[in-house]
Design a protein around this motif. Structure first.
Motif, PDB file in Angstrom:
ATOM      1  N   UNK A 160       0.579  -0.980   0.129  1.00  0.00           N
ATOM      2  CA  UNK A 160      -0.189   0.184   0.230  1.00  0.00           C
ATOM      3  C   UNK A 160       0.828   1.344  -0.389  1.00  0.00           C
ATOM      4  N   UNK A 161       0.147   2.709  -0.979  1.00  0.00           N
ATOM      5  CA  UNK A 161       0.866   3.572  -0.885  1.00  0.00           C
ATOM      6  C   UNK A 161       0.098   4.709  -0.172  1.00  0.00           C
ATOM      7  N   UNK A 162       0.535   5.604   0.969  1.00  0.00           N
ATOM      8  CA  UNK A 162      -0.021   6.405   0.575  1.00  0.00           C
ATOM      9  C   UNK A 162       0.113   8.195   0.128  1.00  0.00           C
ATOM     10  N   UNK A 163      -0.062   8.602  -0.480  1.00  0.00           N
ATOM     11  CA  UNK A 163       0.347  10.061  -1.520  1.00  0.00           C
ATOM     12  C   UNK A 163       0.305  10.964  -1.257  1.00  0.00           C
ATOM     13  N   UNK A 164       0.791  12.580  -0.720  1.00  0.00           N
ATOM     14  CA  UNK A 164      -0.558  13.309  -1.341  1.00  0.00           C
ATOM     15  C   UNK A 164       0.219  14.140  -2.559  1.00  0.00           C
ATOM     16  N   UNK A 165      -0.991  14.381  -2.894  1.00  0.00           N
ATOM     17  CA  UNK A 165      -1.524  14.778  -4.429  1.00  0.00           C
ATOM     18  C   UNK A 165      -1.566  16.553  -4.519  1.00  0.00           C
ATOM     19  N   UNK A 166      -0.901  17.013  -5.572  1.00  0.00           N
ATOM     20  CA  UNK A 166      -1.023  18.141  -5.839  1.00  0.00           C
ATOM     21  C   UNK A 166      -1.767  18.384  -7.071  1.00  0.00           C
ATOM     22  N   UNK A 167      -2.068  19.535  -7.977  1.00  0.00           N
ATOM     23  CA  UNK A 167      -3.248  19.585  -8.693  1.00  0.00           C
ATOM     24  C   UNK A 167      -2.057  19.818 -10.342  1.00  0.00           C
ATOM     25  N   UNK A 168      -2.416  19.839 -11.475  1.00  0.00           N
ATOM     26  CA  UNK A 168      -1.695  19.644 -12.394  1.00  0.00           C
ATOM     27  C   UNK A 168      -2.239  19.846 -13.615  1.00  0.00           C
ATOM     28  N   UNK A 169      -1.796  21.262 -14.420  1.00  0.00           N
ATOM     29  CA  UNK A 169      -3.152  21.524 -15.779  1.00  0.00           C
ATOM     30  C   UNK A 169      -4.343  21.541 -15.219  1.00  0.00           C
ATOM     31  N   UNK A 170      -5.049  21.553 -13.726  1.00  0.00           N
ATOM     32  CA  UNK A 170      -6.383  21.168 -13.491  1.00  0.00           C
ATOM     33  C   UNK A 170      -7.099  20.192 -14.895  1.00  0.00           C
ATOM     34  N   UNK A 171      -6.465  19.461 -14.217  1.00  0.00           N
ATOM     35  CA  UNK A 171      -6.880  18.098 -15.274  1.00  0.00           C
ATOM     36  C   UNK A 171      -6.593  16.524 -14.957  1.00  0.00           C
ATOM     37  N   UNK A 172      -5.130  17.171 -13.796  1.00  0.00           N
ATOM     38  CA  UNK A 172      -4.758  15.600 -12.816  1.00  0.00           C
ATOM     39  C   UNK A 172      -4.428  15.867 -11.777  1.00  0.00           C
ATOM     40  N   UNK A 173      -4.449  15.106 -11.167  1.00  0.00           N
ATOM     41  CA  UNK A 173      -3.362  15.077  -9.671  1.00  0.00           C
ATOM     42  C   UNK A 173      -2.323  14.112 -10.213  1.00  0.00           C
ATOM     43  N   UNK A 174      -0.677  14.940  -9.134  1.00  0.00           N
ATOM     44  CA  UNK A 174       0.765  14.245  -9.422  1.00  0.00           C
ATOM     45  C   UNK A 174       1.168  14.046  -8.026  1.00  0.00           C
ATOM     46  N   UNK A 175       1.760  12.927  -8.304  1.00  0.00           N
ATOM     47  CA  UNK A 175       2.603  12.820  -6.420  1.00  0.00           C
ATOM     48  C   UNK A 175       3.384  11.716  -6.444  1.00  0.00           C
ATOM     49  N   UNK A 176       4.364  12.445  -6.293  1.00  0.00           N
ATOM     50  CA  UNK A 176       5.860  11.744  -5.773  1.00  0.00           C
ATOM     51  C   UNK A 176       5.957   9.773  -5.642  1.00  0.00           C
ATOM     52  N   UNK A 177       6.530   9.189  -6.520  1.00  0.00           N
ATOM     53  CA  UNK A 177       6.510   8.005  -5.852  1.00  0.00           C
ATOM     54  C   UNK A 177       7.527   7.842  -4.955  1.00  0.00           C
ATOM     55  N   UNK A 178       8.033   6.344  -4.695  1.00  0.00           N
ATOM     56  CA  UNK A 178       9.471   5.923  -3.363  1.00  0.00           C
ATOM     57  C   UNK A 178      10.401   5.865  -4.468  1.00  0.00           C
ATOM     58  N   UNK A 179       9.921   5.388  -5.583  1.00  0.00           N
ATOM     59  CA  UNK A 179      10.861   4.857  -6.045  1.00  0.00           C
ATOM     60  C   UNK A 179      10.616   4.598  -7.879  1.00  0.00           C
ATOM     61  N   UNK A 180      11.670   4.957  -8.861  1.00  0.00           N
ATOM     62  CA  UNK A 180      11.311   3.587 -10.286  1.00  0.00           C
ATOM     63  C   UNK A 180      10.932   2.995 -10.602  1.00  0.00           C
ATOM     64  N   UNK A 181       9.833   2.952 -11.215  1.00  0.00           N
ATOM     65  CA  UNK A 181       8.922   2.094 -11.749  1.00  0.00           C
ATOM     66  C   UNK A 181       9.484   1.301 -13.334  1.00  0.00           C
ATOM     67  N   UNK A 182       9.654   0.101 -13.251  1.00  0.00           N
ATOM     68  CA  UNK A 182      10.358  -0.316 -14.623  1.00  0.00           C
ATOM     69  C   UNK A 182       9.208   0.132 -15.512  1.00  0.00           C
ATOM     70  N   UNK A 183       9.485   0.437 -16.857  1.00  0.00           N
ATOM     71  CA  UNK A 183       8.976   0.787 -18.388  1.00  0.00           C
ATOM     72  C   UNK A 183       9.351  -0.002 -19.307  1.00  0.00           C
ATOM     73  N   UNK A 184       9.625  -1.248 -18.858  1.00  0.00           N
ATOM     74  CA  UNK A 184      10.099  -2.295 -19.903  1.00  0.00           C
ATOM     75  C   UNK A 184       9.007  -2.692 -21.122  1.00  0.00           C
TER      76      UNK A 184
END
Length: 175
Positions: free
Chosen positions: A90-114
């Motif tokens: 589980x994750x609990x993240x603080x959200x920030x608004x971006x461009x009045x279209x999305x909410x973003x949050x920093x993740x604890x580590x990079x994810x695989x994009x394979x």
């Protein structure tokens, strides 16, 4: 041509070409449909059948979002990036608004994009990973195609409306 129609066409043409090639390459001893040939050619990681969202995206894992204390059902797709994200729950993240279209949050580590596509055109309700900034992106309004965006899954109906006013998100496996 309208950019939205062009993007829709750009999604359909590769799938149609693959279907045409699969149909042309099957012989009479194989199942007659290209879909059957494709299913028999690639093993499933799970014996449970995959479900499909209304947008046609295959889903693999049910999750639960909590947006400012209210629960929203969601599903993750069966991509390497979504599986890597699920391993962090589980994750609990603080959200920030971006461009009045999305909410973003920093993740604890990079994810695989394979195996991930170069980018994606998110839809309202989508959960996505924005690889260049290592962020979870959640959409409550329409947003344009973005290079480096990997769709992880989708919220159930009503989730996008709750997301618009949320300051915090908790993501966990569905009970």
């Amino acid at each position: 041509m309208n950019p939205a129609r062009f993007r829709a066409l750009a999604r359909v043409v590769p799938a149609a070409a693959l279907l045409l090639v699969m149909t042309a390459c099957t012989d009479d001893s194989q199942p007659s449909s290209a879909a059957s040939s494709l299913e028999s050619a690639s093993p499933q990681a799970s014996t449970a059948p995959a479900t499909t969202t209304p947008t046609g995206r295959t889903t693999a894992m049910k999750i639960r979002l909590t947006l400012d204390g209210r629960h929203v059902a969601a599903t993750l797709n069966d991509s390497a990036t979504a599986r890597d994200f699920a391993a962090e729950l589980p994750l609990t993240l603080s959200l920030r608004d971006l461009n009045q279209a999305e909410k973003v949050a920093d993740l604890p580590r990079k994810l695989s994009t394979s195996g991930a596509p170069e980018g994606a055109d998110p839809e309202v309700g989508d959960l996505a990973y924005y690889a260049p900034w290592n962020q979870l992106a959640t959409y409550y309004r329409d947003a344009p195609y973005a290079t480096g965006l990997v769709i992880l899954g989708h919220m159930a109906d009503g989730g996008a409306e709750r997301l618009a006013g949320a300051d915090e998100i908790t993501i966990e496996a569905a009970p």
